[in-house]
Design a protein around this motif. Structure first.
Motif, PDB file in Angstrom:
ATOM      1  N   TYR A 158       0.869  -1.158   0.096  1.00  0.00           N
ATOM      2  CA  TYR A 158      -0.062  -0.162  -0.177  1.00  0.00           C
ATOM      3  C   TYR A 158       0.795   1.287   0.088  1.00  0.00           C
ATOM      4  O   TYR A 158       2.061   1.451   0.550  1.00  0.00           O
ATOM      5  N   ALA A 159       0.556   2.142  -0.578  1.00  0.00           N
ATOM      6  CA  ALA A 159       1.317   3.587  -0.595  1.00  0.00           C
ATOM      7  C   ALA A 159       0.492   4.701  -0.815  1.00  0.00           C
ATOM      8  O   ALA A 159      -0.853   4.739  -1.343  1.00  0.00           O
ATOM      9  N   LEU A 160       0.977   5.994  -0.399  1.00  0.00           N
ATOM     10  CA  LEU A 160       0.245   7.273  -0.359  1.00  0.00           C
ATOM     11  C   LEU A 160       1.429   8.062  -0.900  1.00  0.00           C
ATOM     12  O   LEU A 160       2.416   8.314  -0.250  1.00  0.00           O
ATOM     13  N   ARG A 161       1.017   8.881  -2.069  1.00  0.00           N
ATOM     14  CA  ARG A 161       2.108   9.717  -2.670  1.00  0.00           C
ATOM     15  C   ARG A 161       1.397  11.328  -2.488  1.00  0.00           C
ATOM     16  O   ARG A 161       0.173  11.472  -3.297  1.00  0.00           O
ATOM     17  N   VAL A 162       2.067  12.375  -2.152  1.00  0.00           N
ATOM     18  CA  VAL A 162       1.412  13.714  -2.116  1.00  0.00           C
ATOM     19  C   VAL A 162       2.301  14.484  -2.701  1.00  0.00           C
ATOM     20  O   VAL A 162       3.668  14.818  -2.064  1.00  0.00           O
ATOM     21  N   ALA A 163       2.010  15.167  -4.032  1.00  0.00           N
ATOM     22  CA  ALA A 163       3.036  16.047  -4.616  1.00  0.00           C
ATOM     23  C   ALA A 163       2.402  17.445  -4.523  1.00  0.00           C
ATOM     24  O   ALA A 163       1.355  17.691  -4.740  1.00  0.00           O
ATOM     25  N   TYR A 164       3.429  18.401  -4.830  1.00  0.00           N
ATOM     26  CA  TYR A 164       2.813  19.666  -4.864  1.00  0.00           C
ATOM     27  C   TYR A 164       3.612  20.577  -5.913  1.00  0.00           C
ATOM     28  O   TYR A 164       5.005  20.531  -5.625  1.00  0.00           O
ATOM     29  N   ASP A 165       3.078  21.266  -6.705  1.00  0.00           N
ATOM     30  CA  ASP A 165       3.947  22.260  -7.415  1.00  0.00           C
ATOM     31  C   ASP A 165       3.827  23.764  -7.126  1.00  0.00           C
ATOM     32  O   ASP A 165       2.645  24.326  -6.996  1.00  0.00           O
ATOM     33  N   PHE A 166       5.087  24.170  -6.585  1.00  0.00           N
ATOM     34  CA  PHE A 166       4.894  25.199  -6.077  1.00  0.00           C
ATOM     35  C   PHE A 166       4.752  26.839  -6.641  1.00  0.00           C
ATOM     36  O   PHE A 166       4.892  27.890  -6.510  1.00  0.00           O
ATOM     37  N   SER A 167       4.757  26.486  -8.073  1.00  0.00           N
ATOM     38  CA  SER A 167       4.378  27.621  -9.122  1.00  0.00           C
ATOM     39  C   SER A 167       3.013  28.019  -8.807  1.00  0.00           C
ATOM     40  O   SER A 167       2.722  29.315  -9.127  1.00  0.00           O
ATOM     41  N   GLN A 168       2.247  27.169  -8.014  1.00  0.00           N
ATOM     42  CA  GLN A 168       0.868  27.770  -7.687  1.00  0.00           C
ATOM     43  C   GLN A 168       0.887  29.011  -6.736  1.00  0.00           C
ATOM     44  O   GLN A 168       0.065  29.761  -6.510  1.00  0.00           O
ATOM     45  N   VAL A 169       2.028  28.948  -5.848  1.00  0.00           N
ATOM     46  CA  VAL A 169       2.263  30.180  -5.034  1.00  0.00           C
ATOM     47  C   VAL A 169       3.326  30.964  -5.287  1.00  0.00           C
ATOM     48  O   VAL A 169       4.057  31.678  -4.894  1.00  0.00           O
ATOM     49  N   GLY A 170       3.443  31.085  -6.675  1.00  0.00           N
ATOM     50  CA  GLY A 170       4.559  31.889  -7.239  1.00  0.00           C
ATOM     51  C   GLY A 170       6.033  31.557  -7.574  1.00  0.00           C
ATOM     52  O   GLY A 170       6.976  32.307  -7.679  1.00  0.00           O
TER      53      GLY A 170
END
Length: 245
Positions: A158-170
């Motif tokens: 089982y796995a969980l992956r959380v990614a974020y693109d910081f271009s959304q906050v400049g």
């Protein structure tokens, strides 16, 4: 909408190697066997969702044959992009004298999740059969991390992956993710003759430069591995890449 691929491999060279070697080695000696691979990728025409079908076949004489199937489905629902990607792979030995053992391995599973406002969140599940895969040959495992991957004999993962693109906050060019997996098996493995549960947590941060440094990127990777049996360890990697295209 249709893409057909075919490959015939007589040898390969690793990143740190200075010469090619045959596809198969037995007891450290090169063996003249060639790998044949073919794949079909098809974008299914429909108005409900974007659906892509993938199938691959690998054949290595006197060692194994592998069949791989995957569906990639995405759909826009309001501000969300939903995705669901099930896959199935079979691998069978066709020559124990070169593969070192007889095996009939399989794995099925999926990853599913959504994207919104720079976030990409996915959950994973995989289940493998009674035998371990003959690696590294084959196709995608359901879960692939910095150190471990799903597909050990009689394993549930089982796995969980959380990614974020910081271009959304400049912060254009900056991205990161956290990827945690739990691998569970009670079966002794062919390679190391141990049965152990493993937890792995990966941290990843990448920056893609722009302007005069366009094409250059720096990636920091850090993995924490906690094994029920054996050594617990951390693994850190720094990757710098430049694209000349």
């Amino acid at each position: 909408d249709l893409e057909i691929s075919a490959y015939y491999l007589t040898g390969f060279q690793g990143w740190a190697d200075d010469k090619f070697t045959t596809v198969v080695t037995v007891d450290g000696k090169n063996v003249n066997r060639d790998l044949i691979a073919g794949g079909i990728k098809y974008n299914l025409p429909n108005d409900f969702a974007k659906i892509q079908l993938n199938t691959w076949l690998y054949y290595l004489e006197d060692v194994f044959e592998t069949e791989y199937f995957k569906i990639s489905a995405t759909k826009q629902v309001g501000n969300y992009v939903l995705f669901f990607m099930p896959s199935l792979v079979f691998q069978r030995s066709i020559g124990a004298e070169l593969g070192g053992r007889e095996f009939s391995a399989s794995e099925y599973g999926f990853n599913a999740g959504f994207k919104i406002n720079g976030f990409n969140i996915a959950a994973y599940y995989s289940k493998s059969g009674d035998d371990a895969f003959y690696v590294p040959w084959g196709d995608d495992r359901v879960i692939i991390q910095q150190i471990n991957a799903s597909g050990r004999a009689d394993e549930t993962a089982y796995a969980l992956r959380v990614a974020y693109d910081f271009s959304q906050v400049g912060l254009r060019g900056l991205s990161a993710y956290i990827f945690h997996s739990y691998y569970d098996t009670d079966r002794l493995q062919y390679v190391n003759q141990t049965a152990k549960d493993i937890n792995e947590t990966d941290f990843n941060m990448q920056y893609d430069f722009g302007g005069v440094l366009d094409g250059f990127s720096v990636r920091l990777r850090y993995a924490i591995v906690d094994a029920e049996q054996g050594e617990n360890f951390d693994d850190m990697r720094v990757l710098m890449r430049y694209s000349f295209s």
